[in-house]
Design an enzyme around this catalytic site. Structure first.
Site, short mmCIF file in Angstrom:
data_model
loop_
_atom_site.label_atom_id
_atom_site.label_comp_id
_atom_site.label_asym_id
_atom_site.label_seq_id
_atom_site.Cartn_x
_atom_site.Cartn_y
_atom_site.Cartn_z
N HIS A 2 33.14 39.43 29.55
CA HIS A 2 33.61 38.45 28.58
C HIS A 2 33.87 39.19 27.27
O HIS A 2 32.98 39.85 26.74
CB HIS A 2 32.55 37.37 28.37
CG HIS A 2 32.42 36.45 29.54
ND1 HIS A 2 31.33 35.64 29.74
CD2 HIS A 2 33.26 36.21 30.56
CE1 HIS A 2 31.51 34.94 30.86
NE2 HIS A 2 32.66 35.29 31.37
N ASP B 88 38.99 35.29 33.49
CA ASP B 88 39.74 35.76 32.30
C ASP B 88 40.37 34.62 31.50
O ASP B 88 41.40 34.82 30.87
CB ASP B 88 40.88 36.74 32.71
CG ASP B 88 40.36 37.92 33.50
OD1 ASP B 88 39.36 38.50 33.07
OD2 ASP B 88 40.96 38.26 34.53
#
Length: 424
Positions: free
Chosen positions: A40, A12
């Site tokens: 993503h 992340d």
């Protein structure tokens, strides 16, 4: 030239955006490990997307997107993802899938769910995408490789063999319905039809591309601290998240990887269980979570609220070191503009001793963060395009992190959009 884009922490970090941005000047983008268990998030002129298997370069007409042999390939998820972007007016990307990639089967996902259920309170915080069972089977040599889809006899024989071992567990450990060899065979036949147009000998393709001087990006999933060898084991993923594995997961020589861009967040966040020394809680965490990312810090795959913390220089320096970082991209810096002062974790106190080295997991559990507090800049920095125009305290924060990491920060992201980036 080959460049890797990888994460320094728990995942992340904003790798998707950095890959999407660097892909503008690339010819080929390759996903080299992991599966559809993490996502993503990308924002560009087509809209906001959460990609799970597709490389983050699929939005350009000039690029080829490759699923490498190191990836846990969930074929229905990949198909759904391709449809999902084309339905939103993204031109059909050029996609190649390695004939040596292995497939996530429906029973892998079931086993993932059954095991988390069985472990109850002691679970690994899996996304239940079948990733651990998939890699277990790969290394136990009972996985299915894409190339095997085109050999009917082999598929039938192997499907029967898989049922023998799996059904013992289903009957005696999980008390769940048994697998049928014929159903597994039919699942594989349906995958063959879906994946046929994309299959390629990827390492031969890349060998030629490197000879032709093409620009190649390797895109990793998750970050250093989720690596099964070098991360916070056992709360890790099941494939190596390091740039070094990019050579294996894509099928290229290790010496071809010339640059390793490691992505760091300007604060910390993590999804799932595991040690997280600089973690913060309560209102303070909720405020950062709400302001963070684009639309808040929630997992791109699961929607789970991310755990929040201050920048951890100990974990990040270690994460960058094991990646072999040549340059750092610092993301989500704009989020911190609301703070009067910003703590940075510069050391760990373990049993009364202060260390700047990242320890093994059992010691990590005892670590308490040692903070240095920096003054905030108290303004919105989105829209600024030159480093010199950033507020002084903001530049000081970047320089402080750079000194702690002992590596150059060459890119600073100050917004979620593709071009909201400052080059240094």
């Amino acid at each position: 030239m080959v460049k890797a884009v990888v994460g320094a922490n728990w995942g992340d970090e904003g790798k998707g955006k950095i890959t999407d941005m660097l892909a503008e000047k690339a010819d080929i983008i390759i996903r080299f490990q992991g599966g559809a268990n993490a996502g993503h998030t990308i924002i560009n002129e087509y809209g906001k997307f959460a990609l799970h298997t597709l490389p983050s370069g699929v939005f350009y007409n000039h690029t080829t997107s490759i699923i490498g042999n190191g990836v846990a390939l969930n074929i229905p998820v990949l198909m759904k993802e391709i449809r999902g972007i084309v339905d939103r007016n993204v031109p059909m990307p050029k996609i190649l899938v390695s004939d040596r990639a292995q497939m996530v089967m429906s029973y892998h996902i079931l086993f993932d769910q059954y095991e988390e259920e069985r472990l109850a309170g002691k679970s690994f915080g899996s996304t239940k995408s079948g990733i651990a069972p998939f890699y277990s089977d790969k290394y136990a040599k009972i996985g299915f490789q894409v190339s095997e889809l085109f050999d009917d006899e082999l598929l039938k024989e192997k499907a029967a063999r898989v049922c023998e071992t799996k059904n013992v567990l289903l009957e005696h450990l999980y008390h769940k319905p048994l697998l049928q060899a014929e159903e597994i065979y039919q699942e594989l036949v349906s995958y063959r039809e879906m994946i046929k147009p994309y299959v390629c000998d990827v390492s031969a393709y890349l060998y030629q591309a490197i000879k032709d001087g093409k620009e190649i990006l390797l895109e990793g999933q998750l970050g250093s601290l989720k690596d099964p060898d070098h991360g916070i084991y056992p709360m890790v993923t099941s494939s190596s998240t390091l740039a070094a594995y990019g050579a294996i997961g894509a099928g290229i020589p290790p010496y071809e990887i010339k640059e390793i861009v490691t992505v760091c967040k300007a604060y910390s966040s993590a999804v799932g269980a595991g040690e997280f020394v600089s973690e913060i809680f309560g209102d303070e965490a909720e405020e950062l979570r709400r302001r963070g990312g684009d639309g808040g810090e929630y997992g791109a795959t699961t929607g789970r609220p991310r755990r929040m913390g201050w920048f951890d220089a100990v974990a990040s320096r270690y994460g960058c070191r094991i990646q072999g970082t040549t340059q750092v991209a610092l993301t989500v810096l704009d989020v911190l503009g609301y703070l009067d002062e910003i703590p940075v974790c510069v050391g760990y106190e373990i049993d009364g001793e202060i260390t700047k080295d990242f320890p093994t997991t059992s010691k990590l559990a005892k670590a308490k963060p040692v903070y240095k507090v920096l003054p905030g800049w108290k303004c919105d920095i989105r829209g600024i395009q030159k480093y010199e125009e950033l507020p002084e305290n903001c530049r000081n924060y970047i320089r402080f992190i750079e000194k702690e990491l002992e590596l150059p920060i060459t890119m600073v992201s100050n917004g979620p959009g593709r071009h909201e980036i400052i080059y240094r």
